[in-house]
Design a protein around this motif. Structure first.
Motif, PDB file in Angstrom:
ATOM      1  N   GLU A 165      -2.532   2.692 -11.589  1.00 18.43           N
ATOM      2  CA  GLU A 165      -1.789   1.496 -11.945  1.00 18.43           C
ATOM      3  C   GLU A 165      -1.310   0.942 -10.609  1.00 18.43           C
ATOM      4  OE1 GLU A 165       1.483   0.600 -15.168  1.00 18.43           O
ATOM      5  OE2 GLU A 165       2.373   1.644 -13.442  1.00 18.43           O
ATOM      6  N   ILE A 166      -1.792  -0.238 -10.232  1.00 13.48           N
ATOM      7  CA  ILE A 166      -1.539  -0.800  -8.910  1.00 13.48           C
ATOM      8  C   ILE A 166      -0.580  -1.985  -9.026  1.00 13.48           C
ATOM      9  CG2 ILE A 166      -2.611  -1.945  -6.931  1.00 13.48           C
ATOM     10  CD1 ILE A 166      -5.181  -0.358  -7.780  1.00 13.48           C
ATOM     11  N   ASP A 167       0.466  -1.935  -8.221  1.00 15.29           N
ATOM     12  CA  ASP A 167       1.470  -2.998  -8.199  1.00 15.29           C
ATOM     13  C   ASP A 167       0.993  -4.111  -7.265  1.00 15.29           C
ATOM     14  OD1 ASP A 167       3.703  -4.645  -7.937  1.00 15.29           O
ATOM     15  OD2 ASP A 167       5.111  -2.962  -8.002  1.00 15.29           O
ATOM     16  N   LEU A 168       0.567  -5.228  -7.835  1.00  7.90           N
ATOM     17  CA  LEU A 168       0.030  -6.337  -7.051  1.00  7.90           C
ATOM     18  C   LEU A 168       1.119  -7.085  -6.281  1.00  7.90           C
ATOM     19  CD1 LEU A 168      -2.535  -7.724  -9.630  1.00  7.90           C
ATOM     20  CD2 LEU A 168      -2.959  -6.183  -7.695  1.00  7.90           C
ATOM     21  N   ASN A 204       3.540  -5.521  -4.674  1.00  2.00           N
ATOM     22  CA  ASN A 204       4.008  -4.623  -3.626  1.00  2.00           C
ATOM     23  C   ASN A 204       2.835  -4.031  -2.843  1.00  2.00           C
ATOM     24  OD1 ASN A 204       7.007  -4.410  -3.638  1.00  2.00           O
ATOM     25  ND2 ASN A 204       6.617  -4.011  -5.808  1.00  2.00           N
ATOM     26  N   GLU A 205       2.026  -4.907  -2.264  1.00  2.00           N
ATOM     27  CA  GLU A 205       0.962  -4.537  -1.331  1.00  2.00           C
ATOM     28  C   GLU A 205      -0.098  -3.603  -1.892  1.00  2.00           C
ATOM     29  OE1 GLU A 205       2.406  -3.416   2.539  1.00  2.00           O
ATOM     30  OE2 GLU A 205       4.242  -4.562   2.225  1.00  2.00           O
ATOM     31  N   ARG A 206      -0.239  -3.539  -3.213  1.00  3.70           N
ATOM     32  CA  ARG A 206      -1.275  -2.727  -3.880  1.00  3.70           C
ATOM     33  C   ARG A 206      -0.990  -1.236  -3.835  1.00  3.70           C
ATOM     34  NH1 ARG A 206      -5.532  -5.165  -5.812  1.00  3.70           N
ATOM     35  NH2 ARG A 206      -6.755  -3.251  -5.763  1.00  3.70           N
ATOM     36  N   TYR A 207       0.274  -0.854  -3.774  1.00  3.31           N
ATOM     37  CA  TYR A 207       0.621   0.563  -3.887  1.00  3.31           C
ATOM     38  C   TYR A 207       0.515   0.966  -5.351  1.00  3.31           C
ATOM     39  CZ  TYR A 207       2.228   1.028   0.895  1.00  3.31           C
ATOM     40  OH  TYR A 207       2.277   1.094   2.260  1.00  3.31           O
ATOM     41  N   ALA A 208       0.147   2.221  -5.604  1.00  2.00           N
ATOM     42  CA  ALA A 208       0.043   2.722  -6.977  1.00  2.00           C
ATOM     43  C   ALA A 208       1.404   3.197  -7.457  1.00  2.00           C
ATOM     44  CB  ALA A 208      -0.964   3.856  -7.053  1.00  2.00           C
TER      45      ALA A 208
END
Length: 101
Positions: free
Chosen positions: A25-28, A30-34
């Motif tokens: 699940e990637i936070d778009l 926040n810089e693509r952190y999972a």
């Protein structure tokens, strides 16, 4: 576009201690952190990865699909939130674990 992107990433078999599938699940925003992740092993055991006290579970941002797929040892695809949630809640993965390339 939503806040999250969900990725299923196949990893070529190395040994029984290394996962063959990774679900992110990637936070778009926040810089693509999972924010959440599940590892699936060759015996189909599905294990959610937990990092208590941390907002993200990866040390680096997760690359986009095209970048991941440049590496011959990985094959990634976008999946739905529902598919991610189903795997995140299960203990035995019933889907395909065969590397697609």
């Amino acid at each position: 576009m939503g806040k999250f992107e969900y990725i299923k990433c196949y990893w070529k078999y190395i040994n029984d201690e290394t996962p063959v599938l990774l679900f992110y699940e990637i936070d778009l925003e926040n810089e693509r952190y999972a924010t959440r992740m599940t590892e699936v092993y060759v015996n189909r055991e599905a294990i959610p990865v937990m990092e208590p006290g941390f907002e993200f579970i990866t040390e680096k941002p997760i690359p986009v699909i095209d970048e991941i797929n440049k590496d011959k040892d990985f094959y990634a695809e976008i999946i739905s939130k529902e598919e991610f949630e189903e795997v995140y809640r299960c203990s035995i993965y019933s889907g395909n674990i065969t590397f697609p390339k």
